[in-house]
Write a protein that holds these residues in place. Structure first.
Motif, PDB file in Angstrom:
ATOM      1  N   UNK A  66     -68.886 -37.551 -30.364  1.00  0.00           N
ATOM      2  CA  UNK A  66     -68.591 -38.086 -29.039  1.00  0.00           C
ATOM      3  C   UNK A  66     -68.021 -37.017 -28.117  1.00  0.00           C
ATOM      4  N   UNK A  67     -67.282 -36.077 -28.694  1.00  0.00           N
ATOM      5  CA  UNK A  67     -66.586 -35.094 -27.864  1.00  0.00           C
ATOM      6  C   UNK A  67     -67.040 -33.662 -28.082  1.00  0.00           C
ATOM      7  N   UNK A  68     -67.651 -33.375 -29.252  1.00  0.00           N
ATOM      8  CA  UNK A  68     -67.973 -31.988 -29.571  1.00  0.00           C
ATOM      9  C   UNK A  68     -69.374 -31.881 -30.167  1.00  0.00           C
ATOM     10  N   UNK A  69     -69.948 -30.678 -30.043  1.00  0.00           N
ATOM     11  CA  UNK A  69     -71.221 -30.335 -30.660  1.00  0.00           C
ATOM     12  C   UNK A  69     -71.038 -29.035 -31.431  1.00  0.00           C
ATOM     13  N   UNK A  70     -71.553 -28.999 -32.657  1.00  0.00           N
ATOM     14  CA  UNK A  70     -71.523 -27.767 -33.442  1.00  0.00           C
ATOM     15  C   UNK A  70     -72.913 -27.507 -34.007  1.00  0.00           C
ATOM     16  N   UNK A  86     -71.004 -25.643 -29.481  1.00  0.00           N
ATOM     17  CA  UNK A  86     -72.069 -25.528 -28.488  1.00  0.00           C
ATOM     18  C   UNK A  86     -71.833 -26.534 -27.370  1.00  0.00           C
ATOM     19  N   UNK A  87     -72.434 -26.259 -26.237  1.00  0.00           N
ATOM     20  CA  UNK A  87     -72.384 -27.170 -25.100  1.00  0.00           C
ATOM     21  C   UNK A  87     -73.689 -27.959 -25.031  1.00  0.00           C
ATOM     22  N   UNK A  93     -81.715 -24.811 -26.481  1.00  0.00           N
ATOM     23  CA  UNK A  93     -81.881 -23.356 -26.616  1.00  0.00           C
ATOM     24  C   UNK A  93     -81.467 -22.907 -28.013  1.00  0.00           C
ATOM     25  N   UNK A  94     -80.332 -23.437 -28.508  1.00  0.00           N
ATOM     26  CA  UNK A  94     -79.849 -23.040 -29.834  1.00  0.00           C
ATOM     27  C   UNK A  94     -80.829 -23.467 -30.927  1.00  0.00           C
ATOM     28  N   UNK A  95     -81.379 -24.677 -30.833  1.00  0.00           N
ATOM     29  CA  UNK A  95     -82.334 -25.150 -31.831  1.00  0.00           C
ATOM     30  C   UNK A  95     -83.624 -24.329 -31.778  1.00  0.00           C
ATOM     31  N   UNK A  96     -84.064 -23.996 -30.576  1.00  0.00           N
ATOM     32  CA  UNK A  96     -85.273 -23.180 -30.433  1.00  0.00           C
ATOM     33  C   UNK A  96     -85.059 -21.785 -31.011  1.00  0.00           C
TER      34      UNK A  96
END
Length: 250
Positions: A66-70, A86-87, A93-96
């Motif tokens: 809910x608040x963060x992505x890693x 990550x934002x 972009x990170x997955x690509x």
């Protein structure tokens, strides 16, 4: 996380956590790690990336709370992963980047190049190429009883990758099993032969679903199209089930 008494049988694991700095002197999770641990415990979306190449299989991905992505990545043969915050704007972009999605001359490809065969023929082509018994794609195709075009494409194979996204579906009745919704795609990165999307067997594939007689169909595609497919794999807010509500203290 719940700050309950840790069972004695986990004392060794507790010591390892303390020595690594995950637990502080009061045996509470380090404040710097709280966002990561909280996200891992209650993810809203999980992304898994599996890459198969000459160096073996690597598994990377992302966890979205809910608040963060890693995002997390590993190296071939390494059991540990590196987690990086990550934002939302940088997630695609990170997955690509994890699958080394890049633009090349294949992006100028125009047309409808499709190969239809079977998974058995695919396995035989890969086996013949790996043994090096045949040098020409035509000879490989003949030995494997497969289309020549399949042997030509696989002779340039850099890696295969599969990206799977799972989330709790808002309409749980429409989702199978425990209410999880799953979306996935499988791709061949074939160097000068470009990118190929595996349309059949269609992802997500379950154990025992595919055998040697299963139909194989791959379609040539571009990095531009794959970028959009990765974007479309990720659910929007309207697709996610509501976040669990905290229980009031008794």
């Amino acid at each position: 996380m719940e700050e309950e008494q840790i069972p004695e049988e986990l004392s060794e694991a507790r010591s390892e956590l303390r020595e690594s700095g995950i637990l502080d002197t009061d045996e509470k999770i380090s404040a710097d790690l709280y966002p990561l641990v909280a996200t891992l415990m209650e993810p809203r979306v999980i992304v898994q990336v599996e890459i198969s190449g000459s160096q073996g299989v690597t598994r990377s991905g992302a966890v979205i709370g809910d608040d963060f992505i890693f995002t997390h990545e590993s190296w071939p043969g390494d059991t540990e992963s590196e987690y990086v915050p990550a934002e939302p704007e940088t997630l695609v972009w990170a997955l690509a980047r994890m699958v080394d999605l890049h633009r090349d001359f294949a992006d100028e490809f125009q047309g409808d190049d499709v190969i239809v065969s079977t998974m058995g023929a695919f396995d035989d082509v890969v086996t013949h190429i790996e043994t090096g018994r045949y040098e020409e794609p035509g000879a490989v195709a003949e030995a494997a009883n497969a289309p020549v075009r399949l042997a030509e494409v696989l002779s340039q194979l850099n890696c295969m990758w599969r990206m799977t996204v799972a989330w709790k579906d808002r309409n749980a009745q429409a989702a199978p099993g425990n209410g999880l919704a799953v979306a996935a795609l499988a791709v061949w990165d074939c160097g000068i032969e470009g990118y190929w999307l595996r349309e059949l067997p269609a992802e997500p594939v379950t154990d025992g679903q595919v055998d040697r007689s299963s139909e194989l169909r791959v379609r040539r595609t571009t990095a531009r199209e794959l970028w959009q497919m990765i974007t479309d794999l990720l659910p929007d807010g309207a697709q996610l089930a509501p976040a669990p509500q905290a229980q009031p203290a008794s």
